[in-house]
Scaffold this active site. Structure first.
Site, PDB file in Angstrom:
ATOM      1  N   LYS A 165       0.857  -1.264  -0.010  1.00  0.00           N
ATOM      2  CA  LYS A 165       0.045  -0.034   0.175  1.00  0.00           C
ATOM      3  C   LYS A 165       0.884   1.176   0.052  1.00  0.00           C
ATOM      4  O   LYS A 165       0.585   2.171  -0.713  1.00  0.00           O
ATOM      5  CB  LYS A 165      -1.045   0.100   1.344  1.00  0.00           C
ATOM      6  CG  LYS A 165      -1.716   1.152   1.195  1.00  0.00           C
ATOM      7  CD  LYS A 165      -2.744   1.023   2.361  1.00  0.00           C
ATOM      8  CE  LYS A 165      -2.078   1.715   3.622  1.00  0.00           C
ATOM      9  NZ  LYS A 165      -2.877   1.685   4.979  1.00  0.00           N
TER      10      LYS A 165
ATOM     11  N   ASP B 271      -6.645   1.719   0.948  1.00  0.00           N
ATOM     12  CA  ASP B 271      -6.630   2.175   2.463  1.00  0.00           C
ATOM     13  C   ASP B 271      -7.985   1.850   2.876  1.00  0.00           C
ATOM     14  O   ASP B 271      -8.868   1.541   2.066  1.00  0.00           O
ATOM     15  CB  ASP B 271      -5.824   3.528   2.727  1.00  0.00           C
ATOM     16  CG  ASP B 271      -7.118   4.723   2.127  1.00  0.00           C
ATOM     17  OD1 ASP B 271      -7.853   4.218   1.626  1.00  0.00           O
ATOM     18  OD2 ASP B 271      -6.863   5.762   2.713  1.00  0.00           O
TER      19      ASP B 271
END
Ligand code: SF4
Length: 235
Positions: free
Chosen positions: A115, A140
């Site tokens: 991420k 997220d």
């Protein structure tokens, strides 16, 4: 998906990472610090931090305890200090002190998971996202929630890997670098976790969770199902 992105792009033309940085090193450091913290808190801390630490070598030149104290308000400061020092050591040893552009290299840096790597690459080098075979879309909590509400995935809101794959499949590759920033902005400003403001939403007519249209909130249903699961297995 293209229509959703077009409308969100029109609504939030400047949408980008909310962390403040002025070079790639600061972007990576701020993104690592943002784990389990808020962008506001990280920006507060990095105002001072980036005056003191300008190059990867600077993070290695002080005792680890000193770095810990300098980043303490962001939480998990011991672990983050260790990551930052490991990350900076690798930048110095393997990348001439520069932040690498490819996902394969970014995820090898301590403290940088996929991420974080996606966020950094999309923010710093969006053109690289179209070229890098390992590039993807950062997922997220906001991106997960909106993907579920908008019916862009069948995965649960916490299943970042599947959501990323689903978003990549339905999004033209040259738009990947924008997806996370646009969804995050919309999630923060309009599509709140608890109380989405569907009446003010520019993509309401495309949303299968629209409260204006009286539809079920797919995110809430998925979270309720998720919360019920452990209780059932204990029974
Ligand atoms: S219509 Fe409501 S639930 Fe759907 S994206 Fe907009 S704010 Fe979120």
């Amino acid at each position: 998906m293209p229509e959703i992105l077009e409308l969100l792009e029109r609504e939030y033309p400047g949408a980008t990472i909310a962390l403040r940085y002025s070079n790639p090193l600061e972007c990576v450091v701020a993104t690592v610090l943002s784990a389990q913290s808020t962008d506001v808190k990280v920006n507060e801390v990095t105002t001072e931090l980036f005056r003191k630490y300008r190059r990867p070598e600077d993070y290695l030149a002080v005792p680890e305890e000193e770095l810990q104290q300098d980043i303490r308000p962001t939480g998990f400061f011991r672990q983050k200090a260790r990551s930052l020092r490991g990350l900076c050591a690798r930048l110095v040893e393997e990348h001439d002190g520069e932040v690498p552009r490819r996902i394969a290299d970014l995820v090898r840096l301590p403290g940088v998971a996929r991420k974080t790597a996606n966020v950094v690459q999309s923010a710093l080098w969006p053109e690289e996202v179209a070229r890098d075979p390992d590039a993807g879309i950062a997922v997220d909590t906001h991106v997960g929630r909106l993907a579920v509400r908008l019916g862009l995935t069948d995965a649960g809101p916490k299943d970042a890997d599947r959501i990323e794959r689903d978003l990549m499949r339905i999004t033209p590759r040259d738009r990947w670098a924008r997806v996370a920033f646009l969804l995050i902005e919309h999630g923060r400003k309009v599509c709140d976790a608890r109380r989405p403001r569907c009446e003010d939403c520019v993509i309401e007519h495309l949303c299968p969770s629209s409260q204006v249209a009286g539809k079920p909130d797919r995110y809430r249903l998925a979270m309720q199902a998720r919360n019920r699961r452990p209780a059932r297995s204990e029974a």
